[in-house]
Design an enzyme around this catalytic site. Structure first.
Site, PDB file in Angstrom:
ATOM      1  N   ARG A 107       1.026  -1.222   0.002  1.00 28.12           N
ATOM      2  CA  ARG A 107       0.073  -0.005   0.018  1.00 28.12           C
ATOM      3  C   ARG A 107       1.045   1.103  -0.079  1.00 28.12           C
ATOM      4  NH1 ARG A 107      -5.407   1.315   3.407  1.00 28.12           N
ATOM      5  NH2 ARG A 107      -5.977   0.096   1.776  1.00 28.12           N
ATOM      6  N   HIS A 134      -7.358   0.960  -6.471  1.00 29.63           N
ATOM      7  CA  HIS A 134      -7.539   0.150  -5.309  1.00 29.63           C
ATOM      8  C   HIS A 134      -8.352  -1.157  -5.811  1.00 29.63           C
ATOM      9  CE1 HIS A 134      -7.751  -1.139  -1.254  1.00 29.63           C
ATOM     10  NE2 HIS A 134      -8.578  -0.477  -0.859  1.00 29.63           N
ATOM     11  N   GLN A 137     -10.167  -3.884  -3.432  1.00 31.72           N
ATOM     12  CA  GLN A 137     -11.534  -3.488  -2.894  1.00 31.72           C
ATOM     13  C   GLN A 137     -12.317  -3.841  -3.882  1.00 31.72           C
ATOM     14  OE1 GLN A 137     -12.052  -1.850   0.159  1.00 31.72           O
ATOM     15  NE2 GLN A 137     -14.392  -2.541  -0.339  1.00 31.72           N
ATOM     16  N   ASP A 225     -17.518   7.111  -1.120  1.00 31.16           N
ATOM     17  CA  ASP A 225     -16.328   7.124  -0.359  1.00 31.16           C
ATOM     18  C   ASP A 225     -16.104   8.366   0.096  1.00 31.16           C
ATOM     19  OD1 ASP A 225     -14.056   5.885   0.624  1.00 31.16           O
ATOM     20  OD2 ASP A 225     -12.947   5.828  -1.266  1.00 31.16           O
ATOM     21  N   CYS A 266     -16.407   1.563   1.005  1.00 33.38           N
ATOM     22  CA  CYS A 266     -15.394   0.497   1.227  1.00 33.38           C
ATOM     23  C   CYS A 266     -14.923   0.743   2.677  1.00 33.38           C
ATOM     24  CB  CYS A 266     -14.284   0.952   0.185  1.00 33.38           C
ATOM     25  SG  CYS A 266     -13.611   2.395   0.294  1.00 33.38           S
ATOM     26  N   ARG A 294     -13.253  -8.664   1.571  1.00 36.02           N
ATOM     27  CA  ARG A 294     -11.785  -8.358   1.136  1.00 36.02           C
ATOM     28  C   ARG A 294     -10.909  -9.750   1.562  1.00 36.02           C
ATOM     29  NH1 ARG A 294      -9.869  -3.117   1.380  1.00 36.02           N
ATOM     30  NH2 ARG A 294      -8.007  -4.131   0.570  1.00 36.02           N
TER      31      ARG A 294
HETATM   32  N1   CP Z   1     -10.979  -0.050   2.480  1.00 33.20           N
HETATM   33  C1   CP Z   1     -10.011  -0.323   2.988  1.00 33.20           C
HETATM   34  O1   CP Z   1      -8.800  -0.267   2.157  1.00 33.20           O
HETATM   35  O2   CP Z   1      -9.624  -0.261   4.065  1.00 33.20           O
HETATM   36  P1   CP Z   1      -8.260   0.042   5.099  1.00 33.20           P
HETATM   37  O3   CP Z   1      -7.740   1.411   4.566  1.00 33.20           O
HETATM   38  O4   CP Z   1      -8.793   0.029   6.481  1.00 33.20           O
HETATM   39  O5   CP Z   1      -7.357  -0.978   4.602  1.00 33.20           O
END
Ligand code: CP
Length: 308
Positions: A107, A134, A137, A225, A266, A294
């Site tokens: 990430r 992403h 997700q 979001d 998400c 997820r």
């Molecule tokens: N939706 C998502 O990626 O959550 P986090 O940022 O908690 O990993």
């Protein structure tokens, strides 16, 4: 080398197979304690590095649990505590980690970091979020939609709010999974035009409209979001709030969608900003199924990367 970098870079049939695999694996372990391994242990003997340059709850825990359930092991690394955050090149980091681990999930902020890591790594790399996309997700979101309502192909998905990285991966998925996509939000926050054109070229309708009530007419799924990221300044936060307030997902907006429309977010959410608690906790919402999925979707991604 099978990297999972983005949905629009992954073969359609492979994506379909991953969703079907995820669903089968979820069904197979239904009712089992979370910490109990799956019957199949395809990742036995494999070590997975999970690198976080940004905060995470869902991505971190779901990848960690998923690898363990598949029989593998994980090490969770903070980018700021690695030499990566202190001047070592991404290419050298990729070469070194490839000598220790069997797969890298990262990430990060810039997509360039992900791409350079993938270029120089000798092991598969998974995109756990960049500022641009992403994909993990949206694999979970497709799985969630199909669990509740059947095939997503041919359905209408509406994104209300900021055309951000999660929205971008939804547009990629529209092209790959064959559903129509409508974005409704203010012009400065439109999704990348290139992504829109790419999805249209795959034969799906991608619309952009400024009227949220008109946008959700006939919607099978409404998605939003957060309006701000943790790095935004106070002035940017206020500007975004003013721009995005008309695009809040509330009961009035959901009532304008199909009666059986689903609502997704998400998470993490800023409750009563981008979506009201009445919607998030209401009958259309599947937000916690999304979060759970997820785990299942990423287990399928991991298996695909390893070819197991
Ligand atoms: N939706 C998502 O990626 O959550 P986090 O940022 O908690 O990993």
């Amino acid at each position: 080398m099978k990297h999972f970098l983005d949905i629009n870079k992954t073969d359609k049939a492979d994506l379909r197979a991953m969703i079907d695999t995820a669903r089968a694996m979820k069904t197979a372990r239904a009712g089992r304690p979370r910490g109990m391994p799956d019957d199949d242990q395809p990742l036995a003997g494999r070590m997975v590095a999970l690198i976080f340059e940004k905060p995470s709850t869902r991505t971190r825990v779901s990848f960690d649990m998923g690898v363990r359930q598949l029989g593998g092991q994980t090490m969770v690394l903070s980018g700021s505590e690695m030499q990566l955050g202190h001047g070592e090149t991404i290419a050298d980091t990729a070469r070194v980690l490839s000598r220790y681990v069997d797969l890298i999930m990262i990430r990060t902020f810039e997509e360039a970091t992900l791409l350079e890591l993938a270029e120089y790594a000798d092991v598969p790399v998974i995109n756990g979020l960049t500022n641009r996309t992403h994909p993990c997700q949206i694999m979970a979101d497709v799985l969630t939609y199909e669990e509740h309502r059947g095939p997503i192909a041919g359905r209408k998905v509406v994104w209300s709010g900021d055309g951000n990285n999660v929205c971008a991966s939804f547009i990629h998925a529209a092209g790959r999974f064959g559903f129509d996509f409508t974005f409704t939000g203010p012009p400065p926050l439109d999704p990348e035009p290139g992504f829109v054109e790419e999805a249209r070229a795959e034969g799906v309708a991608v619309e952009i409209t400024r009227d949220p009530l008109a946008a959700v007419a006939g919607a099978d799924l409404v998605v939003t979001d957060t309006w701000v990221s943790m790095h935004d300044s106070q002035s940017a936060r206020e500007r975004r709030h003013n721009q995005l307030r008309p695009y809040q997902v509330n009961e009035r907006l959901m009532a304008a969608a199909k009666p059986d429309a689903l609502f997704m977010h998400c998470l993490p959410a800023h409750r009563d900003e981008e979506a009201t608690s009445a919607v998030m906790d209401g009958p259309h919402s599947v937000i916690f199924d999304e979060a759970e999925n997820r785990l299942h979707a990423q287990k399928a991604v991991l298996r695909w990367c390893f070819g197991v």
